[in-house]
Design an enzyme around this catalytic site. Structure first.
Site, mmCIF file in Angstrom:
data_model
loop_
_atom_site.group_PDB
_atom_site.id
_atom_site.type_symbol
_atom_site.label_atom_id
_atom_site.label_comp_id
_atom_site.label_asym_id
_atom_site.label_seq_id
_atom_site.Cartn_x
_atom_site.Cartn_y
_atom_site.Cartn_z
ATOM 1 N N ILE A 164 3.149 7.450 8.183
ATOM 2 C CA ILE A 164 2.001 6.569 8.025
ATOM 3 C C ILE A 164 2.371 5.348 7.198
ATOM 4 O O ILE A 164 2.939 5.477 6.111
ATOM 5 C CB ILE A 164 0.860 7.300 7.288
ATOM 6 C CG1 ILE A 164 0.522 8.602 8.013
ATOM 7 C CG2 ILE A 164 -0.370 6.423 7.194
ATOM 8 C CD1 ILE A 164 0.086 9.693 7.075
ATOM 9 N N CYS A 165 2.066 4.161 7.738
ATOM 10 C CA CYS A 165 2.136 2.972 6.883
ATOM 11 C C CYS A 165 0.955 2.076 7.212
ATOM 12 O O CYS A 165 0.005 2.511 7.843
ATOM 13 C CB CYS A 165 3.469 2.246 6.995
ATOM 14 S SG CYS A 165 3.755 1.463 8.568
ATOM 15 N N SER A 166 1.009 0.820 6.796
ATOM 16 C CA SER A 166 -0.154 -0.041 6.951
ATOM 17 C C SER A 166 -0.490 -0.286 8.416
ATOM 18 O O SER A 166 -1.620 -0.136 8.845
ATOM 19 C CB SER A 166 0.086 -1.357 6.231
ATOM 20 O OG SER A 166 -0.987 -2.209 6.456
#
Lengths: 100, 439
Positions: free
Chosen positions: A7-9
């Protein structure tokens, strides 16, 4: 078979890491399914995964996600491994966390 | 220096992290993120028209507006893409309030679909379908698009609270176990839904009685203009520009954290510019019926060159000066990602994050670039932003496309890049000298 959610932005930089992790996992003959998604999607799809790994830049969501998915392993990736896009090190982190 | 960094890390970072994980702010951010398919569908349609098919487009500039190709496309192709607008950019506020209701319910473990639908109901009943403003953007006849974003935001935050309150009170119709769960779920939403919509009907009634205006018109006449002007104030813009890299310095996604502020104000201005341009507005300024000099995409095309902190400039400076093998490796890898505005490998790999050497240029370069681009746009040297381009569009090309082919904008982006290189250069040289001494 471990299902790993990165998960990232926006799911962009984690997708770079995803490719490296897939390569490393294949070399270790460790069976995985890995996908990268933006943080805004996590609450909708998070339940389908064994382990949720946060990029260090969104690690401020860690405690919130731990609360939302109490039965899942939720962790963040170290800045060093993330910066080097070190697939092997992150796979090792997963194995350590999952005790595989 | 180290003491200062530690102090901020102890005091400031937990606060930022707390804000970032705050449920309402997170819902705003996620709701705007979920609008991406709508925004991009509309943006691509506008981009296609503005570049190829309309008489004021880029191609028409080169071959002439009277060229048979342009006459033909204006007649037969442009209307298809224009039609897409009504189902994409023109309903952003409607989409936003649904997404907000949905995301809020999701984070509270309530029925997200019902809550989203009830929120849309509240939004519409406040008067979203009737817009009649002869002064500002008279070509828009409803509040479902950019004009309604703020009310969508307010309704999208309040309506779910009323809904949850009723659910938590236990005011739901319980069905016997023999009823299918889907039906039972729908029944469970009846009383909370009624109460929420009723509450908003009271608000609507109150506004009509007291001000003879509905909520939207009242807000548009009394508050929106002030808020937008505050947004165009150079100090607000500089503050955001400086905060983003400061947050990133501590390894937190600055742009993501600031999005809850940037999307409602600057995203709205972005859409207003796109619509205004299509309707023949060309002057730049902060007044009524003018194109705003600074919008959401201004950051993407002038400031985030290679990603937050203009790391493309850092990478170029490193490849030029640095002798350290590891730094050069990171820079080479970062150059490729930076072409598409992704820079985590540089930020965490070099690293820039928590690296005292790069704190000053990393935080300083964004506000300076902002100043350059803001005044270049205000003076008319660079065209205003009138298209939306994906944030992954390569630097300089992004500025050219977003301004619908302004050479001045491309030059401004290039100039911003050069300014950033100049800011980074002394610090890269210092880092390189330190490296040589260690060898």
């Amino acid at each position: 078979m471990r299902k790993i959610l990165l998960i990232c932005s926006a799911g962009m930089s984690t997708s770079l890491l995803m490719v490296n992790m897939q390569k490393a996992a294949r070399k270790m003959e460790y069976e995985t399914e890995i996908e990268a998604h933006p943080i805004s999607m996590v609450k909708t799809i998070g339940a389908q995964w064994d382990i949720l790994l946060l990029g260090p830049q969104v690690r401020f969501h860690l405690s919130d996600l731990k609360r939302t998915f109490p039965s899942k392993t939720v962790a963040s990736i170290s800045m060093k491994d993330y910066g080097r896009m070190d697939g092997k090190a992150v796979i090792e982190q997963v194995r350590l966390l999952m005790q595989d | 220096m180290d003491g200062f960094i530690r102090l901020i890390e102890v005091k400031f970072v937990p606060l930022a992290a707390k804000l970032g994980a705050q449920k309402h702010l997170a819902a705003i951010r996620d709701a705007f993120a979920s609008l991406m398919p709508l925004i991009m569908a509309g943006a691509v349609a506008v981009l296609m028209n503005n570049i190829f098919f309309v008489s004021w487009g880029l191609v028409a500039n080169f071959i002439g507006a009277e060229h048979p190709f342009i006459l033909w496309t204006t007649m037969y192709i442009a209307p298809i893409f224009s039609a897409m607008d009504a189902g994409s950019l023109s309903i952003l506020a409607l989409g936003l309030c649904f997404a907000l209701g949905f995301k809020r319910a999701e984070s509270e473990n309530k029925d997200a679909l019902s809550c989203g639908l009830v929120t849309v109901g509240c939004f519409i009943l406040c008067g979203a379908l009737s817009r009649n403003n002869p002064l500002v953007a008279s070509y828009i006849t409803h509040f479902l698009g950019a004009q309604g974003i703020f009310i969508a935001l307010v309704v999208g935050l309040i309506a779910p609270e009323i809904y949850f309150w009723a659910v938590n009170k236990g005011w739901i119709i319980q069905m016997p176990d023999s009823v299918p769960p889907a039906v039972a779920k729908a029944f469970a939403g009846i009383i909370p839904g009624f109460l929420t919509i009723f509450a908003f009907a009271l608000v609507y009634y109150g506004f009509i009685m007291l001000t003879s205006m509905n909520v939207f018109t009242w807000f548009e006449t009394n508050i929106q203009a002030t808020l937008m002007q505050l947004g165009q104030n150079i100090f607000s813009i500089l503050l955001i520009s400086a905060l983003i890299p400061l947050l990133w310095f501590f390894g937190l996604h600055g742009a993501n954290l600031m999005e809850a502020v940037m999307a409602p104000i600057y995203g709205t201005l972005n859409q207003l510019n796109i619509q205004g341009f299509q309707n023949g507005i060309r002057t730049v300024g902060t007044g009524l019926n003018e194109l705003s000099p600074w919008v959401r995409d201004s950051w993407n095309v002038y400031v985030f060159l290679g990603g937050s902190g203009a790391t493309s400039a850092l990478v170029i400076a490193l490849l030029w000066i640095s002798k350290a093998k590891e730094d050069r490796e990171v820079a080479k890898y970062g150059l490729g990602c930076g072409l598409f505005q992704v820079n985590e490998p540089v930020l965490f790999g070099l690293p820039v994050v928590l690296n005292a050497i790069y704190l000053i240029p990393f935080v300083l370069c964004q506000p300076v670039m902002t100043l350059v681009a803001y005044y270049a746009t205000l003076s008319g040297f660079a065209g205003p932003i009138v298209n939306t381009v994906p944030w992954t569009t390569p630097p300089i090309l992004g500025a050219y496309l977003a301004t619908n082919g302004s050479i001045g904008a491309a030059l401004t982006a290039l100039c911003c890049l050069l300014v950033a290189i100049v800011i980074y250069l002394p610090f890269v040289i210092a880092a390189n000298n330190a490296y040589k001494k260690n060898q």
